[in-house]
Design a protein around this motif. Sequence first.
Motif, PDB file in Angstrom:
ATOM      1  N   PRO A 247      30.702  21.078  34.003  1.00 18.16           N
ATOM      2  CA  PRO A 247      32.122  21.306  33.735  1.00 18.16           C
ATOM      3  C   PRO A 247      32.541  22.717  34.114  1.00 18.16           C
TER       4      PRO A 247
ATOM      5  N   SER B  92      40.803  21.668  31.864  1.00 16.23           N
ATOM      6  CA  SER B  92      39.852  20.575  32.094  1.00 16.23           C
ATOM      7  C   SER B  92      40.490  19.520  32.984  1.00 16.23           C
TER       8      SER B  92
ATOM      9  N   SER C 176      34.525  17.885  33.033  1.00 17.18           N
ATOM     10  CA  SER C 176      35.131  18.585  31.900  1.00 17.18           C
ATOM     11  C   SER C 176      35.830  17.615  30.958  1.00 17.18           C
TER      12      SER C 176
END
Length: 507
Positions: free
Chosen positions: A22, A30, A35
């Motif tokens: 991520p 995100s 993520s």
Amino acid sequence: MTTAAAKGDVDTLHWDLPSGEPTSLDYAHSGDYSSNVVVANLCDTLVRMKADLSYAPGLATSWSNPNPTTLVYKIRNGVKFWDGSPLTAADVAYSLNRNLDEKVASNNFPNFVNVTSIKATGPLEVTVRFRQPDELFNKEMAATSGVIAKADFIKEKGTSYGKGANGVMCTGPFELAGWKANTSIQLVRNDAYWDKAFRARAAKVDVSFVSDTTNLTLGLKSGQLDGAFGVPAAAIPALGDTSTGAIHQGSGLGSYQLAPNGTAAGKDEHIRLALLKVIDRKALATAVFHNSASPLYTFVPPSGWDAEAKQTFQKAYDKLDKPGPGGDPDAAKQELAKSPLKDGTVTIGVQAGNATEVTTVTLIQEQARKIGLKVQIKQLQPLQFSTAFYDPKARAGIDFLLTKGFLSVADPLDYLALGPVPDGQFNWIGWNDTRTAELIAKARQTTDATRRADYIVQAQARYEAVAWSVPLLSINEVTYLNKRVTGAPLTTAAIFQPSLAVIGSAK
């Protein structure tokens, strides 16, 4: 759509993120597959996305529209953050307002573009006001835009929120226990979790970042890894012939596209249209994706169409240019001949180590050669590839990026808000058509599904006429599960609901 429900708990679930590590666990940043999956298992959303992509109460027990430009959420009582402090309306309002803060530069801002204010209007009530009606907003509260975290914790962390082993504070079924850079993230069960339906079946989850297709396949076949969402299609043949587990496919909101960058070649509509016409999508779907995908001829895949207006979308889709098996080399040559860059070289960026994507671009390279278009392939390491979606510097020297994108919710406007509009997050070529922007804006203000679809297909006809993006494939969600575990959702909901919490022992 899920596999059979788990029958018991497991001590440790070994899971992988084929898209790599991520970039951040801050919900405001995100925007990539990896993520989102981790954040969704740590942090709850106002609205819960169900496995069939419909919606249910989450941290909000209900919502109402007292008028077309006001949305009121009733916040669930008794929910606690991992540190034991209670969830309040102030936490909800602060979390949502971060998406409006220019200093935060949230990836979720397009979903808040019509918001004028978000306020706690009671101990367990939050009111959102809009400058104009926004039919999309509440749907997005079931995805990353609707994530809620602890306000005081975010303020204390500042710009370091979402980074490192102690980087977030949420209410989800797992707590963040560790983050070993370049290796793995560790999650532990939150025994005080409020939602019994998503109580974690695994006491611990070890989330690894194996993105190389060969190594991922070996890890899954050997049982070192219990499973993964978003398994590369190149791994399907090998994983279909194993006694340790099985491949599962479900409907998805994902697609593959060639996203043009703001270079001379990327901004040349004749280059884009030539690629659109020459690519053999049927060959990609069968030979490269092993029938886990189907040809796609527009930016928004059919899986993202509103169910109430599918007839409208289908009628418009049928009118689009659809080169058949083998592509249409003659039409592509004619289009390429109009370009002042016809004798140059086009560079396509792809994630290194992902055999599916490298093979896809290699096949496109071969097909482009038929019309005299030279294609160069540039492989980007996973972190650079993820960064390229948000940092122009990471796209330097690239004319097109092979992108695996996905709608957050089943609504075309989710994608269109990011795409062919002047301030679209992925409008890297700066395409600006006033009428298209007007039609998309009108659609977002329209609650009637059929009328909304009419506006959308009018916009579609305009941006597809210039191949704003080069659509390739609509893709299934491909999940691998070791036979010792079960319970996984098999749709795009796996990215936005606490999907790892429901995976447990098959016995």
